[in-house]
Scaffold this motif. Structure first.
Motif, short mmCIF file in Angstrom:
data_model
loop_
_atom_site.label_atom_id
_atom_site.label_comp_id
_atom_site.label_asym_id
_atom_site.label_seq_id
_atom_site.Cartn_x
_atom_site.Cartn_y
_atom_site.Cartn_z
N TRP A 100 0.82 -1.33 -0.13
CA TRP A 100 0.09 -0.13 -0.05
C TRP A 100 0.89 1.27 0.04
O TRP A 100 2.01 1.35 0.61
N LYS A 125 -2.90 5.40 2.09
CA LYS A 125 -4.19 4.53 2.22
C LYS A 125 -4.28 4.53 3.64
O LYS A 125 -5.58 4.07 4.26
N ILE A 158 -6.53 9.01 7.63
CA ILE A 158 -7.81 9.25 8.21
C ILE A 158 -8.19 10.49 7.96
O ILE A 158 -7.61 11.49 7.60
N ARG A 185 -4.13 -15.25 9.13
CA ARG A 185 -4.74 -14.23 10.09
C ARG A 185 -5.22 -14.80 11.33
O ARG A 185 -5.88 -15.83 11.62
#
Lengths: 63, 410
Positions: free
Chosen positions: B59, B63, B66, B331
């Motif tokens: 990324w 990205k 906020i 994950r």
């Protein structure tokens, strides 16, 4: 309202499904699936809550 | 643009928690003025991608932003970067900053935490990198591109994530830790066997029972001397041994301990003052303890709870810790509590070798759920954890602080 999801950012926490299972689901890898991109007004608050609670901030609400 | 001299809500720290507070205040219908002060020069950003997608170069760092595309402006939030709060006068309700004083109606402290440094000789100091800010992530990313060997000091989740990223970049990697185990956020060392296996399968060397006595750099190579006397050589050394809350700016207002600010269950630290995110430890009425969960979702929930309390006076449900990580494409997720005396019971899959879901069982009830992949089964187990935690009797605090008001004792 229009809901936009970013599947690449999704981490599969499932917060959105637990908050609004009529709007979101998860695929086999846990990644977000958008069931309804333009919900009725009665579900706008739930959609906003889902976006706010997404730890990966993968849900964007356009109003 | 100059700071306005007053804000109805002043949020010090443009962190995840600080920005969530501002955003949620508007969602809750708050119409007063909101100011957010950030001490970094760049736009506010989320931290989790910094040790994952951003570190790997998958990324662009933007990205993680906020408040993108003028979102702060649209929400009517006065966002200022590159301004540092220097002191607080709680009696007068004034925060002094590098750009002047600002008075507030309510103060939200969201100054986060900084990387803990190794308490040993590191010469020169900059040879030991840390990962906390976006700038850190970009610097480490560049170093990994140009390194053949990396030593990661720290056996927590950040250390594991950095090690996995470095392996993916083709570096030879050694992880050094003292505790004898690899830990993973709220589940602590419960999954160490699985994590050790994953790292080993991916070619990471583990030295989990050795401390570091010094680090030196000879101009080309870093030399890490371990407490055992062994030496490791590396192009890059990264230290990931935890974080220290940023509370020093509150010293003149009476905060002297270098620890998270202990708040009530709604995040109130003192009259008119709240604290959110990594700088805060909220009181948990279920366990009677102050909990400092340095997790993204906790930061978001802190912000939302404080916003609701300020805007409506209503109390929010206390946050339940949620945590995730990704290592070598696997994950891990954990939700709830993992008390030391609980038993971990596998409900799906095989905990030691692959994907699984497991419950933290205490007195016959699930207090937490942890999973490796299997996200849907993990999600389905969460409501049972919620039921336990919301129904649990709240034990009394082990000790009432001497400074507590007498009205708090029965």
């Amino acid at each position: 309202m229009k809901i936009e999801i970013d599947a690449a950012a999704c981490v599969g926490a499932g917060q959105c499904v637990l908050t609004a299972e009529d709007l979101f689901d998860q695929d086999d890898d846990g990644i977000v699936l958008l069931l309804n991109a333009e919900p009725d007004e009665s579900r706008h608050a739930a959609a906003r809550r889902s976006a706010a609670l997404c730890p990966a901030r993968a849900i964007t609400i356009h109003e | 643009m100059g700071l306005k001299p007053h804000s109805d809500v002043l949020i010090v720290g443009a962190s995840t928690a600080g920005c969530a507070t501002a955003e949620s205040l508007r969602h809750e219908g708050f119409t007063g003025s909101i100011t957010v002060l950030g001490n970094e020069t760049s736009a506010p950003y989320n931290r989790p991608p910094l040790s994952k997608h951003v570190l790997l170069g998958e990324w662009e760092s933007e990205k993680a932003d906020i408040f993108t595309d003028g979102a702060a402006e649209r929400a009517g939030v006065d966002l200022h970067t590159d301004v540092t709060a220097q002191s607080l006068n709680a009696a007068e309700r004034i925060v002094s900053t590098t750009r002047g004083d600002i008075s507030y109606g309510r103060l939200v402290i969201a100054t986060g935490a900084r990387a803990r440094q190794l308490p040993v000789s590191v010469d020169p100091a900059q040879v030991a990198l840390t990962l906390r800010t976006r700038e850190d992530s970009m610097a480490l990313r560049e170093r990994l591109e140009n390194s053949r060997s990396v030593v990661v000091i720290g056996s927590g989740v950040l250390g594991s994530e950095i090690a996995a990223a470095a392996r993916k970049k083709g570096c030879a990697v050694t992880v050094v830790g003292r505790s004898g185990a690899l830990t993973l956020g709220s589940v602590r060392a419960l999954l160490t066997q699985r994590l050790e296996q994953l790292h080993s399968q991916n070619g990471v060397a583990l030295r989990l029972t050795e401390g570091v006595s010094s680090i030196a750099h000879d101009g080309t190579t870093a030399h890490v001397t371990l407490t055992s006397g062994n030496q490791l050589e590396a192009d890059t050394v990264v230290v990931a041994i935890g974080a220290i809350p940023n509370v020093e700016w509150l010293e003149s207002s009476g905060v002297t301990a270098s620890a998270a600010l202990e708040c009530d269950s709604q995040g109130q630290y003192a009259e008119h003052i709240y604290a959110v995110g990594d700088v805060a430890a909220w009181h948990d009425s279920r366990s009677g303890q102050w909990l400092a969960d340095e997790h993204q979702l906790t930061a978001l929930q802190h912000g939302q709870a404080v916003a609701r309390h300020i805007a409506t006076g209503e109390k929010a449900q206390p946050p339940v810790p949620f945590f995730w990580s990704e290592l070598y494409g696997v994950r891990f997720q954990a939700y709830g509590r993992f008390p030391a005396d609980a038993e971990l019971v596998t409900t799906h899959g095989d905990r030691d070798s692959g994907d699984f879901v497991a419950l933290s069982m205490l007195d016959g009830l699930p207090h937490g759920v942890v999973a490796s992949n299997m996200s849907r089964d993990f999600r389905r187990a969460r409501p049972a954890v919620d039921a336990t935690l919301s129904g649990a009797p709240a034990p009394e605090p082990a000790m009432v602080p001497a400074t507590a008001p007498l009205g708090g004792q029965s």
